[in-house]
Design an enzyme around this catalytic site. Structure first.
Site, PDB file in Angstrom:
ATOM      1  N   ASP A 220       6.937  -3.217   1.136  1.00  0.00           N
ATOM      2  CA  ASP A 220       7.931  -3.245   2.203  1.00  0.00           C
ATOM      3  C   ASP A 220       9.266  -2.915   1.532  1.00  0.00           C
ATOM      4  O   ASP A 220       9.415  -3.016   0.306  1.00  0.00           O
ATOM      5  CB  ASP A 220       7.978  -4.593   2.927  1.00  0.00           C
ATOM      6  CG  ASP A 220       8.675  -4.462   4.297  1.00  0.00           C
ATOM      7  OD1 ASP A 220       9.350  -3.425   4.526  1.00  0.00           O
ATOM      8  OD2 ASP A 220       8.557  -5.381   5.133  1.00  0.00           O
TER       9      ASP A 220
HETATM   10  C1  BGC Z   1      10.485  -3.731   7.603  1.00  0.00           C
HETATM   11  C2  BGC Z   1       9.344  -2.738   7.714  1.00  0.00           C
HETATM   12  C3  BGC Z   1       9.903  -1.353   7.898  1.00  0.00           C
HETATM   13  C4  BGC Z   1      10.801  -1.036   6.722  1.00  0.00           C
HETATM   14  C5  BGC Z   1      11.424   0.349   6.782  1.00  0.00           C
HETATM   15  C6  BGC Z   1      11.480  -3.325   6.540  1.00  0.00           C
HETATM   16  O1  BGC Z   1      12.604  -4.131   6.587  1.00  0.00           O
HETATM   17  O2  BGC Z   1       9.982  -5.022   7.325  1.00  0.00           O
HETATM   18  O3  BGC Z   1       8.511  -3.085   8.794  1.00  0.00           O
HETATM   19  O4  BGC Z   1       8.867  -0.424   8.029  1.00  0.00           O
HETATM   20  O5  BGC Z   1      11.861  -1.990   6.691  1.00  0.00           O
HETATM   21  O6  BGC Z   1      12.379   0.395   7.791  1.00  0.00           O
END
Ligand code: BGC
Length: 657
Positions: A220
């Site tokens: 993530d």
């Molecule tokens: C989120 C993800 C997301 C990623 C990119 C993160 O903060 O938890 O779900 O895909 O950011 O935006």
């Protein structure tokens, strides 16, 4: 392989393990293709790197709505529709869907997740992934795993016992993996003290070896704390770019913690992903207008009619008032898709559908903003003497959002007052709720005639809600999560972790498993949803197909004069068990279209896993021989048919992986 690892230097390989910016992968000095990753899941949320703004796309209904449709075809259509926006904008991988189980209605991202039940969540996520990937666009199944609230999500460790992980928090991933997502995204949180990004047991032993995942594991955004340790745990790609990432991998290599073979294994996954993105199957099959029409169809399928006293819905005509705030089409954070679609108001949409039968007006209490309601007094005055009043209430993208949990599951005081005051002057109040997760409605639910849970229905919201209210479409959604009477009744109550750890004390008793075990009344049970049609269930048979497989069949008849669709749910109950098991668990479901008066035979298959629990002693799924009940219901608390079977497996067949 088209891209040969041998053409890369060790330095290029090490640099490849982290992104080159927020959204793109490294290219090894131009030797490799550009790959762009973009959010999901409610439409494409893609950064225009030149203009430094978010691109506009079709804002699809949120996952909560897809989940409430209980319809794999709808989930597939959703995925395929979003993929066309991806192809048009050259996004290669959609960072979706999220399948984390809804453990508490407070979780700020519940609108992005499917259900409190892992079987339902996994089944629909699988179809969504198949829809996206049928277009040659990749997906990222997220957030692996046990990321069930947002509070202190980067640091607070989810302390979950193994049986609970295996039975509740992992199966949604396991089922969705059948669709072979190109990537899986690890979560931010530690699990039992080890960051998800460094958790080799979860990433390698379970995800890759047991579940057979052979795609790429991405972090993530910002979930990596040390890049050689994550590579060692078999995480392939760190996102986004981080200045120290390369230095950390280099240090790990130089000190002998990480071998070149281990680096190569990660690089191979990245090269394999690059090859997939160059797939030539990317064909756009919908126009922008067709994508919008798909959004309408999907929203219609997931709207849930919770209450309909005196059959006040569908609206019959007369003098109708629409009031309350109507602007929340989606939850906030990385899942928020920006659209340039200009919706008409609910009043206009309704007036169209009820032309010749009704006069539809709106009240001065209708304001643009979801977080205030101005002029309750006007709504109150305008509602007097009307034949019916539609009150819209909503949580907006600042109430339900990533990185923050809700602190209450009630609507704002002003919204509750709007409903209560309107109900004082008019006895035909219909409440339309735009939200992403369970709402405590106890203050007003019994004061109104009808309640429609629209969810966050995206850019198609007003059209789809008008279709349901007017009867143009017969409601067919059912709740994918329980609506409790109040927060205190939920498995975790008001408690939250302390920023260090969060103990999953309730174990496997999450969602309806909790309310069943504690015999608690709920406002609306898991699986509940009404229709303008009525359905009758009969003739249950449970046929043994093999030692462990059964076919459950029953007849559903539409006994009304309205065409409709019925979602039937099959639960399994282990009558006597050596371990503490839920009263019943969802193991199959079907959504059946039935014309007025029509009846159909519906079948659902059960297998060994439908009866098993995870034995921590044996480290395997285990079927305990004995009596099982097969419960067929219109909801988890409306069981219509019950069958009994006796399982007696030879000892060597009781265990499975
Ligand atoms: C989120 C993800 C997301 C990623 C990119 C993160 O903060 O938890 O779900 O895909 O950011 O935006």
């Amino acid at each position: 392989m088209k891209y040969d690892i041998k053409s890369l230097t060790l330095e290029e390989k090490m640099k490849l393990l982290a992104g080159r910016n927020t959204w793109q992968l490294e290219t090894a000095n131009g030797k490799l293709p550009d790959v762009f990753l973009s959010d999901g899941p409610h439409g494409l949320r893609m950064r225009d790197l030149e203009k430094n703004e978010t691109k506009k796309a079709t804002a699809m209904p949120n996952i909560v709505v897809i989940a409430n449709s209980w319809d794999s075809e709808i989930a597939y259509l959703d995925g395929a529709t979003i993929a066309d926006d991806c192809i048009e904008n050259h996004a290669d991988v959609l960072l979706a869907p999220g399948v984390n189980v809804k453990r508490t209605p407070l979780c700020g991202r519940n609108f992005e997740y499917f259900s409190e039940d892992p079987f339902l969540a996994g089944t629909l996520a699988k179809a969504y992934i198949e829809g996206v990937q049928s277009k040659g666009i990749g997906t990222s199944l997220k957030h692996f795993c046990a990321n069930n609230r947002e509070y202190d999500r980067f640091y607070q460790s989810s302390e979950v016992d193994e049986r609970t992980l295996r039975e509740i928090y992992l199966p949604a991933f396991e089922i969705a993996l059948q669709a072979q997502p190109w990537t899986v995204m690890c979560s931010y949180n530690p699990i039992n003290g080890v960051w998800a990004s460094e958790n080799k047991w979860l990433l390698n032993d379970i995800l890759r070896e047991e579940f057979g995942f052979n795609g790429l594991i991405v972090s993530d955004w910002g979930a990596v704390h040390n890049s050689w340790r994550t590579a060692k745990a078999t995480l392939d790609l760190e996102m986004p770019y981080r200045e120290k990432a390369y230095e950390e991998v280099k240090e790990g290599y130089e000190k002998g913690y990480l071998t070149e073979a281990e680096i190569d294994a990660r690089v191979e996954k990245i090269l394999a992903l690059m090859e997939k993105t160059e797939n030539d199957k990317k064909v756009i099959t919908t126009t922008k207008e067709q994508r919008h029409q798909n959004a309408v169809k999907i929203a219609q399928a997931g709207i849930v009619l919770l209450k309909n006293e005196d059959n006040i819905l569908p609206l019959k005509g007369g003098d109708i008032l629409v009031t309350g705030p109507y602007s929340a089409m989606g939850g906030g954070g990385s899942a928020f898709a920006e659209t340039d679609y200009q919706p008409r108001s609910l009043k206009e949409e309704l007036a169209d559908r009820l032309a010749g039968k009704a006069v539809v007006s709106d009240s001065q209490a209708v304001v643009d903003s979801y977080y205030y309601v101005c002029g309750i007094r006007f709504a109150y005055q305008d509602a007097y003497g009307k034949d019916a009043v539609v009150v819209c209430v909503s949580n907006g993208p600042s109430t339900e959002t990533e990185a923050r949990d809700r602190t209450s599951i009630r609507l704002t005081r002003t919204q509750e007052d709007l409903i209560l005051n309107t109900a004082k002057v008019n006895e035909n109040v219909i409440v339309v709720v735009l939200a992403g997760s369970a709402i405590d409605m106890s203050a007003w639910a019994d004061k109104v005639k009808a309640i429609v849970f629209a969810g966050f229905t995206g850019e198609a919201s007003q059209e789809a809600v008008a279709d349901i209210l007017s009867g143009k479409v017969c409601p067919s959604g059912k709740l994918s999560e329980t609506f409790p009477l109040c927060l205190a009744d939920t498995p975790t109550g008001e408690a939250c972790g302390d920023g260090f750890t969060e103990r999953y004390r309730e174990g496997v008793f999450v969602g309806y498993r909790w309310y069943d075990k504690t015999e608690k009344e709920v406002l609306f049970p898991f699986g509940h949803g009404l229709s303008y049609a009525d359905f009758e269930y009969s003739d249950l048979t449970v046929d043994k197909k093999s030692e462990t497989d059964y076919e459950v069949s029953f007849t559903v008849k539409n006994i009304s004069n309205v065409d409709g669709k019925e979602i039937s749910q099959v639960y399994v109950r282990d009558v006597f068990a050596m371990v503490a098991r839920p009263v019943k668990e969802l193991k199959g479901f079907a959504k059946t279209a039935l014309k007025a008066g029509e009846s159909k035979r519906v079948s659902v298959t059960l297998n060994a896993r439908s009866f098993a629990y995870y034995s921590v002693s044996l480290k395997k799924w285990y079927v305990e021989n004995g009596d099982f009940e097969i419960l067929v219901g219109a909801s988890s608390r409306d069981i219509r048919l019950t069958g009994k079977i006796q399982i007696s497996l030879p000892e060597n067949e009781q265990c499975s992986h």
